[in-house]
Every structure is written in structure tokens, then in C-alpha cells.
Enzyme design. Structure first.
Site, PDB file in Angstrom:
ATOM      1  N   LEU A   1      50.880-116.516 -75.178  1.00 51.04           N
ATOM      2  CA  LEU A   1      50.369-116.036 -73.892  1.00 51.04           C
ATOM      3  C   LEU A   1      50.720-117.041 -72.804  1.00 51.04           C
ATOM      4  O   LEU A   1      51.369-116.709 -71.815  1.00 51.04           O
ATOM      5  CB  LEU A   1      48.836-115.871 -73.927  1.00 51.04           C
ATOM      6  CG  LEU A   1      48.214-114.947 -74.964  1.00 51.04           C
ATOM      7  CD1 LEU A   1      46.699-114.885 -74.771  1.00 51.04           C
ATOM      8  CD2 LEU A   1      48.800-113.550 -74.867  1.00 51.04           C
ATOM      9  N   SER A   2      50.299-118.293 -72.983  1.00 47.74           N
ATOM     10  CA  SER A   2      50.389-119.308 -71.920  1.00 47.74           C
ATOM     11  C   SER A   2      51.830-119.657 -71.577  1.00 47.74           C
ATOM     12  O   SER A   2      52.705-119.679 -72.449  1.00 47.74           O
ATOM     13  CB  SER A   2      49.671-120.582 -72.355  1.00 47.74           C
ATOM     14  OG  SER A   2      48.364-120.304 -72.784  1.00 47.74           O
TER      15      SER A   2
ATOM     16  N   SER B   1      45.162-120.429 -67.796  1.00 48.86           N
ATOM     17  CA  SER B   1      43.929-119.721 -67.415  1.00 48.86           C
ATOM     18  C   SER B   1      44.272-118.411 -66.710  1.00 48.86           C
ATOM     19  O   SER B   1      43.653-117.379 -66.957  1.00 48.86           O
ATOM     20  CB  SER B   1      43.096-120.584 -66.452  1.00 48.86           C
ATOM     21  OG  SER B   1      42.818-121.833 -67.023  1.00 48.86           O
TER      22      SER B   1
ATOM     23  N   TRP C   1      52.853-124.314 -75.194  1.00 50.93           N
ATOM     24  CA  TRP C   1      51.627-124.510 -75.974  1.00 50.93           C
ATOM     25  C   TRP C   1      51.506-123.579 -77.167  1.00 50.93           C
ATOM     26  O   TRP C   1      50.395-123.153 -77.482  1.00 50.93           O
ATOM     27  CB  TRP C   1      50.374-124.264 -75.114  1.00 50.93           C
ATOM     28  CG  TRP C   1      50.272-124.977 -73.831  1.00 50.93           C
ATOM     29  CD1 TRP C   1      50.306-124.411 -72.592  1.00 50.93           C
ATOM     30  CD2 TRP C   1      50.077-126.380 -73.621  1.00 50.93           C
ATOM     31  NE1 TRP C   1      50.154-125.359 -71.631  1.00 50.93           N
ATOM     32  CE2 TRP C   1      50.014-126.586 -72.237  1.00 50.93           C
ATOM     33  CE3 TRP C   1      49.961-127.473 -74.486  1.00 50.93           C
ATOM     34  CZ2 TRP C   1      49.838-127.839 -71.688  1.00 50.93           C
ATOM     35  CZ3 TRP C   1      49.786-128.725 -73.936  1.00 50.93           C
ATOM     36  CH2 TRP C   1      49.719-128.889 -72.550  1.00 50.93           C
TER      37      TRP C   1
ATOM     38  N   GLY D   1      30.278-150.283 -83.270  1.00 54.91           N
ATOM     39  CA  GLY D   1      31.680-150.693 -83.149  1.00 54.91           C
ATOM     40  C   GLY D   1      32.583-149.997 -84.161  1.00 54.91           C
ATOM     41  O   GLY D   1      33.727-149.650 -83.861  1.00 54.91           O
TER      42      GLY D   1
ATOM     43  N   GLU E   1      41.909-121.295 -76.238  1.00 55.19           N
ATOM     44  CA  GLU E   1      41.333-119.944 -76.082  1.00 55.19           C
ATOM     45  C   GLU E   1      40.553-119.811 -74.784  1.00 55.19           C
ATOM     46  O   GLU E   1      39.620-119.031 -74.682  1.00 55.19           O
ATOM     47  CB  GLU E   1      40.433-119.564 -77.278  1.00 55.19           C
ATOM     48  CG  GLU E   1      41.067-119.710 -78.631  1.00 55.19           C
ATOM     49  CD  GLU E   1      42.253-118.774 -78.857  1.00 55.19           C
ATOM     50  OE1 GLU E   1      42.273-117.694 -78.264  1.00 55.19           O
ATOM     51  OE2 GLU E   1      43.175-119.170 -79.592  1.00 55.19           O
TER      52      GLU E   1
ATOM     53  N   SER F   1      36.345-124.139 -70.569  1.00 56.61           N
ATOM     54  CA  SER F   1      34.920-123.871 -70.322  1.00 56.61           C
ATOM     55  C   SER F   1      34.722-123.179 -68.976  1.00 56.61           C
ATOM     56  O   SER F   1      33.863-122.303 -68.839  1.00 56.61           O
ATOM     57  CB  SER F   1      34.122-125.179 -70.353  1.00 56.61           C
ATOM     58  OG  SER F   1      34.041-125.671 -71.664  1.00 56.61           O
ATOM     59  N   GLU F   2      35.537-123.576 -67.995  1.00 53.55           N
ATOM     60  CA  GLU F   2      35.410-122.945 -66.673  1.00 53.55           C
ATOM     61  C   GLU F   2      35.734-121.458 -66.770  1.00 53.55           C
ATOM     62  O   GLU F   2      35.040-120.610 -66.188  1.00 53.55           O
ATOM     63  CB  GLU F   2      36.344-123.625 -65.661  1.00 53.55           C
ATOM     64  CG  GLU F   2      35.946-125.047 -65.268  1.00 53.55           C
ATOM     65  CD  GLU F   2      36.243-126.089 -66.362  1.00 53.55           C
ATOM     66  OE1 GLU F   2      37.112-125.834 -67.213  1.00 53.55           O
ATOM     67  OE2 GLU F   2      35.576-127.141 -66.363  1.00 53.55           O
TER      68      GLU F   2
HETATM   69  C1  LIG Z   1      46.699-127.971 -78.350  1.00 48.94           C
HETATM   70  C2  LIG Z   1      46.791-126.676 -77.630  1.00 48.94           C
HETATM   71  C3  LIG Z   1      47.153-125.518 -78.320  1.00 48.94           C
HETATM   72  C4  LIG Z   1      47.309-124.312 -77.623  1.00 48.94           C
HETATM   73  N1  LIG Z   1      47.728-123.192 -78.314  1.00 48.94           N
HETATM   74  C5  LIG Z   1      48.041-122.070 -77.609  1.00 48.94           C
HETATM   75  C6  LIG Z   1      48.623-120.931 -78.271  1.00 48.94           C
HETATM   76  O1  LIG Z   1      48.833-120.920 -79.478  1.00 48.94           O
HETATM   77  N2  LIG Z   1      48.991-119.875 -77.519  1.00 48.94           N
HETATM   78  C7  LIG Z   1      48.782-119.826 -76.162  1.00 48.94           C
HETATM   79  O2  LIG Z   1      49.119-118.816 -75.545  1.00 48.94           O
HETATM   80  N3  LIG Z   1      48.215-120.888 -75.507  1.00 48.94           N
HETATM   81  C8  LIG Z   1      47.840-121.991 -76.206  1.00 48.94           C
HETATM   82  N4  LIG Z   1      47.281-123.082 -75.549  1.00 48.94           N
HETATM   83  C9  LIG Z   1      47.145-123.025 -74.089  1.00 48.94           C
HETATM   84  C10 LIG Z   1      45.706-122.971 -73.612  1.00 48.94           C
HETATM   85  O3  LIG Z   1      45.181-121.696 -73.834  1.00 48.94           O
HETATM   86  C11 LIG Z   1      45.742-123.363 -72.134  1.00 48.94           C
HETATM   87  O4  LIG Z   1      46.070-124.745 -72.058  1.00 48.94           O
HETATM   88  C12 LIG Z   1      44.423-123.106 -71.456  1.00 48.94           C
HETATM   89  O5  LIG Z   1      44.183-121.723 -71.366  1.00 48.94           O
HETATM   90  C13 LIG Z   1      44.392-123.717 -70.034  1.00 48.94           C
HETATM   91  O6  LIG Z   1      45.531-123.361 -69.336  1.00 48.94           O
HETATM   92  P1  LIG Z   1      46.372-124.494 -68.558  1.00 48.94           P
HETATM   93  O7  LIG Z   1      46.666-125.575 -69.534  1.00 48.94           O
HETATM   94  O8  LIG Z   1      47.519-123.831 -67.901  1.00 48.94           O
HETATM   95  O9  LIG Z   1      45.378-125.074 -67.492  1.00 48.94           O
HETATM   96  P2  LIG Z   1      45.134-124.487 -66.039  1.00 48.94           P
HETATM   97  O10 LIG Z   1      44.959-123.002 -66.104  1.00 48.94           O
HETATM   98  O11 LIG Z   1      46.182-125.016 -65.134  1.00 48.94           O
HETATM   99  O12 LIG Z   1      43.736-125.136 -65.659  1.00 48.94           O
HETATM  100  C14 LIG Z   1      43.610-126.462 -65.159  1.00 48.94           C
HETATM  101  C15 LIG Z   1      42.141-126.709 -64.822  1.00 48.94           C
HETATM  102  O13 LIG Z   1      41.724-125.799 -63.776  1.00 48.94           O
HETATM  103  C16 LIG Z   1      40.603-125.057 -64.219  1.00 48.94           C
HETATM  104  N5  LIG Z   1      40.678-123.716 -63.643  1.00 48.94           N
HETATM  105  C17 LIG Z   1      41.735-122.863 -63.657  1.00 48.94           C
HETATM  106  N6  LIG Z   1      41.417-121.727 -63.027  1.00 48.94           N
HETATM  107  C18 LIG Z   1      40.121-121.839 -62.623  1.00 48.94           C
HETATM  108  C19 LIG Z   1      39.216-120.993 -61.928  1.00 48.94           C
HETATM  109  N7  LIG Z   1      39.557-119.763 -61.541  1.00 48.94           N
HETATM  110  N8  LIG Z   1      37.976-121.463 -61.660  1.00 48.94           N
HETATM  111  C20 LIG Z   1      37.598-122.693 -62.067  1.00 48.94           C
HETATM  112  N9  LIG Z   1      38.413-123.544 -62.723  1.00 48.94           N
HETATM  113  C21 LIG Z   1      39.659-123.114 -63.015  1.00 48.94           C
HETATM  114  C22 LIG Z   1      40.693-125.045 -65.735  1.00 48.94           C
HETATM  115  O14 LIG Z   1      39.430-124.794 -66.327  1.00 48.94           O
HETATM  116  C23 LIG Z   1      41.205-126.459 -65.989  1.00 48.94           C
HETATM  117  O15 LIG Z   1      40.122-127.345 -65.935  1.00 48.94           O
HETATM  118  C24 LIG Z   1      47.061-124.270 -76.238  1.00 48.94           C
HETATM  119  C25 LIG Z   1      46.668-125.439 -75.563  1.00 48.94           C
HETATM  120  C26 LIG Z   1      46.545-126.622 -76.241  1.00 48.94           C
HETATM  121  C27 LIG Z   1      46.147-127.865 -75.477  1.00 48.94           C
END
Ligand SMILES: Cc1cc2nc3c(=O)[nH]c(=O)nc-3n(C[C@H](O)[C@H](O)[C@H](O)COP(=O)(O)OP(=O)(O)OC[C@H]3O[C@@H](n4cnc5c(N)ncnc54)[C@H](O)[C@@H]3O)c2cc1C
Length: 386
Positions: free
Chosen positions: A124-125, A131, A155, A342, A365, A368-369
Site C-alpha cells: 500500500l505505502s 498515512s 516499506w 543498568g 498498520e 496512532s494519530e
Molecule cells: C517496519 C515497517 C514495516 C512496514 N510494512 C509495511 C507493509 O508491509 N506494507 C505497507 O503498505 N506499508 C508498510 N509500512 C508502512 C507504514 O504503514 C507507514 O510507515 C505508516 O502508515 C506511516 O506512513 P508514513 O511512514 O508515510 O508516515 P506519514 O504518513 O508521512 O506520517 C508522518 C507523521 O505524520 C502523522 N500524520 C500524518 N497524517 C496525519 C493527520 N492527518 N493527522 C495527524 N497526524 C498525521 C503521522 O501519524 C506521523 O506521525 C511499514 C512501515 C514500517 C516502519
């Protein structure tokens, strides 16, 4: 083995518990520190039927419900959280195929997935957003009986060792809102034009790979469009994420339980000021809070899994469980580390691993936001003033 009665489900959970105690816990620390993909443990997970645990029996799985699944994931995570990650997107994709796939897709993919030889990943990502799923750029354009996929996914858990990928792409780039023009494709690893890109070094969640997948004019037969109809991918993905959130919430409970188990043992072994630290009320307060919060999270996970088992929409329940359990895990693992003094900060004890694994649950998945946004949206509908 077909397991339908409560006692049979309990037997499966017990079997996983024994497997974790005997085979996972003794090797987890070393595999994790060396960031090694757990090939031997995966072979054992296959024999236990874990890769087909929620796949319907008619397709070779155990056909277990999500409540049992959550307990199994909790047990695996008590041993090593990364194992639950390898299982997570695999069974999330299996769920989407079972629930929304065509009959031909179910028959083609689910039996091989249940065996665990061909494991699945979820795409997806993207770099443009995790997000904000509607901001994805990957396209899938129809060409005769095929679709041509272009773009890249970031990711991807199971990107290297997985063989089947559920890929969300835009089939109608003009659609407004964007989610109406999105579809999911089942892409096999061998497809020409599909390659792995950058692979991430992580704080925790080691042993399992997280990498980029690049799609350069990947030709996918129209028969691999999930459900056979364009424009339904976003809906399928959101429903699949409910299963993923049960997994991550259950993982958080398992990691927190492991941290608590080690903390309460250590507190009785370590003495200060002439008595075991467990006899200091300040430590007792911590232990009491930790255990209470773990139990509360476990109940939320069960409630969410029950809702999903009923076939009902469960974004509210799964988001609440995932939010509470992951934040709880972060706190409990920190407290467990503090109780170890420690030593908690060294690699000699497992608490440092739990502490490094916990933050993944705050992000994977949906952060928290994002969970709070999902919860608030549902609440505002439920309590709307007429
Ligand atoms: C180890 C790991 C494994 C993963 N595995 C997969 C996978 O198998 N398949 C897949 O598709 N994805 C996967 N992901 C991706 C994961 O789902 C995303 O990293 C996550 O959804 C956050 O997206 P982002 O990293 O683009 O952060 P962003 O969306 O850029 O968010 C950055 C910050 O802004 C906050 N934010 C964003 N929008 C809002 C809003 N509207 N209101 C308030 N706060 C907001 C977020 O909470 C976060 O704190 C994985 C991630 C990791 C770290």
C-alpha cells in the site's frame, strides 16, 4: 488439522505456546541481534499450519477465527515479534482473497499460501505517503487482457522472501475522490519488471525484511485484479487493515507480556536496601499498572477480533485495540527496562529488544494519530446531533 470447537482452538494455542517456549525463545535473541531471517523457524511454523491459520479449510487452511488468531499472534510475539510480522501481511492478503477474490483467485492462491511456501506481502505505502493512502502514485493501465503496473512501493514487509504481492494501484487517475479509482492486483514475484529496491536498516523488528519494490511496466493478467472489478481496491485494503490491526494489537500484548514476565522475575531476584526490589512499593505500583494495562489491551483485542469474526465493519474496534495496545506496549517495555536498572540497557537481557520492537507497533498498520482519526470519525457519526 481442522479445529472448530473451543477445546480444539485452545489446543492449537497451547501447541504454539509450547513451540515458542521450546524453539523460539532460545534462539530469538541471537537471530535478532544478527538480523537473520529465521528460515528454520519458518519451516516449523509451516508444519504447525500457522501460514494457513485463518484460511478456510476448503482451501487447505485451519479455518480458525480471528479471536484464536489473536491469541496465536500474542504467543508468537511473546517469543519474537518479528515472527508475527512475517505472518501478518501474508494472512491479511489471504483474508482479502478469501473475502473479496473471485472463486478462481481463491482456488489459485489460497492453497499454496496455506502451505506457507509462497508467502504474501502487502503493497500500500509509497514514498508519497503511508498515512494518506489516497496519495499513492502507482498506476495500473488496461492493455488488452492485461494491466501494466508502474510505480514503486516502500516499506514492504516480506518484499524479498515473499512471493505474492497485493498491490494497490490507480486504475482511474481521474477519479474523485481518488479512492474510487483504486484497485488491488495480485502480482507474483516472478513477473518481469518487478524488482527489489532499497532495503531498510531498522531500530528493531529485525530478521524480517522491509524493502522497496519497483514496478517497471509489470504486465499482470486481468484475472489477477482482486475481485475482478476495478475501483474496489481501497475498500478491500481498509477491510484488510482491520485484520492487520488485530495482528499488530495482539503483537503489542505479546511483547508487553514478555517484558512484564521478565520484569516481575527480575524484581524478585534483585535486591536493594536489604530486600528484593519487588518489596519496594514503588516497584509494586509499576508491576500492578503494567499487568492491568496488558489485561485491558488483551480484552480490547478480543473484542475487536470478535467483531471481525461476526463479519461486521470493525474499524472502530480494531483501531481502538491497536491504538491502546501499541501505546501500552511502549510504556510497559520502558517500565520493564527501568525495573532492570543498568542491565536493562544492555544486550544481556531481552528487555532492550522489547523496547526497540515496541515503536514499530505505533506505526505499522497506521500510526496512532491515524487510529485516532478513524476512531473520532466513527464516534462523530455515532453521536451526531440530529
Ligand atoms: C517496519 C515497517 C514495516 C512496514 N510494512 C509495511 C507493509 O508491509 N506494507 C505497507 O503498505 N506499508 C508498510 N509500512 C508502512 C507504514 O504503514 C507507514 O510507515 C505508516 O502508515 C506511516 O506512513 P508514513 O511512514 O508515510 O508516515 P506519514 O504518513 O508521512 O506520517 C508522518 C507523521 O505524520 C502523522 N500524520 C500524518 N497524517 C496525519 C493527520 N492527518 N493527522 C495527524 N497526524 C498525521 C503521522 O501519524 C506521523 O506521525 C511499514 C512501515 C514500517 C516502519
Amino acid at each position: 488439522m481442522a479445529a472448530t470447537s473451543d477445546s480444539e482452538k485452545q489446543m492449537v494455542i497451547e501447541e504454539v505456546r509450547r513451540f515458542v517456549d521450546r524453539e523460539v525463545i532460545p534462539v530469538a535473541r541471537e537471530l535478532e541481534h544478527d538480523d537473520i531471517y529465521p528460515v528454520a523457524l519458518i519451516e516449523k511454523l509451516k508444519r504447525l499450519g500457522i501460514f494457513g491459520v485463518t484460511i478456510p479449510e476448503e482451501y487447505g487452511g485451519l479455518g480458525l477465527d480471528f479471536v484464536t488468531y489473536a491469541s496465536i499472534i500474542e504467543e508468537l510475539s511473546r517469543g519474537w515479534m518479528s515472527l508475527s510480522g512475517i505472518v501478518n501481511t501474508h494472512l491479511l492478503v489471504a483474508y482479502m482473497i478469501a473475502a473479496y477474490g473471485t472463486q478462481e483467485q481463491r482456488e489459485r492462491f489460497l492453497p499454496v499460501m496455506a502451505e506457507g511456501d509462497r508467502r504474501a506481502g502487502l503493497c500500500l505505502s509509497e514514498a508519497s505517503g503511508g498515512s494518506d493512502v489516497q496519495a499513492i502514485q502507482m498506476t495500473a493501465m488496461r492493455e488488452g487482457d492485461d494491466y501494466i503496473l508502474n510505480g514503486s512501493k516502500l516499506w514492504v514487509t516480506n518484499a524479498i522472501n515473499g512471493s505474492i504481492f497485493a498491490v494497490l494501484a490507480r486504475t482511474d487517475v481521474q477519479a474523485k475522490p481518488a479512492h474510487r479509482g483504486m484497485s488491488i492486483f495480485l502480482v507474483e514475484k516472478e513477473a518481469p519488471g518487478l524488482s527489489a529496491g532499497r532495503r531498510f536498516e531498522k531500530l528493531g523488528y529485525k530478521g524480517v525484511e522491509t524493502a522497496e519494490l519497483i514496478f517497471e511496466a509489470v504486465r499482470v493478467p486481468a484475472a489477477n485484479l482482486l475481485g475482478g472489478r476495478e475501483g474496489e481496491g481501497f475498500k478491500h485494503a481498509m477491510s484488510g487493515l482491520e485484520v492487520g490491526r488485530i495482528n499488530v494489537a495482539a503483537r503489542a500484548v505479546g511483547v508487553a507480556q514478555a517484558a512484564f514476565n521478565e520484569a516481575i522475575r527480575y524484581a524478585q531476584q534483585r535486591s536493594s536496601f536489604g530486600k528484593p526490589i519487588a518489596q519496594h512499593q514503588a516497584i509494586q505500583m509499576k508491576l500492578a499498572d503494567m499487568a492491568t494495562h496488558i489485561e485491558a489491551a488483551r480484552l480490547l483485542v478480543q473484542k475487536a477480533a470478535q467483531q471481525k469474526d461476526r463479519g461486521a465493519r470493525s474499524d472502530l474496534e480494531t483501531s481502538m485495540a491497536k491504538l491502546f495496545a501499541s501505546e501500552m506496549c511502549q510504556q510497559v517495555t520502558l517500565e520493564a527496562m527501568r525495573i532492570h536498572g543498568g542491565f536493562g540497557y544492555t544486550k544481556e537481557f531481552n528487555v532492550e529488544r522489547y523496547y526497540r520492537d515496541a515503536p514499530l507497533m505505533l506505526v505499522g498498520e497506521g500510526t496512532s494519530e491515524v487510529q485516532r482519526l478513524v476512531i473520532a470519525r466513527q464516534l462523530l457519526q455515532k453521536y451526531a446531533i440530529k
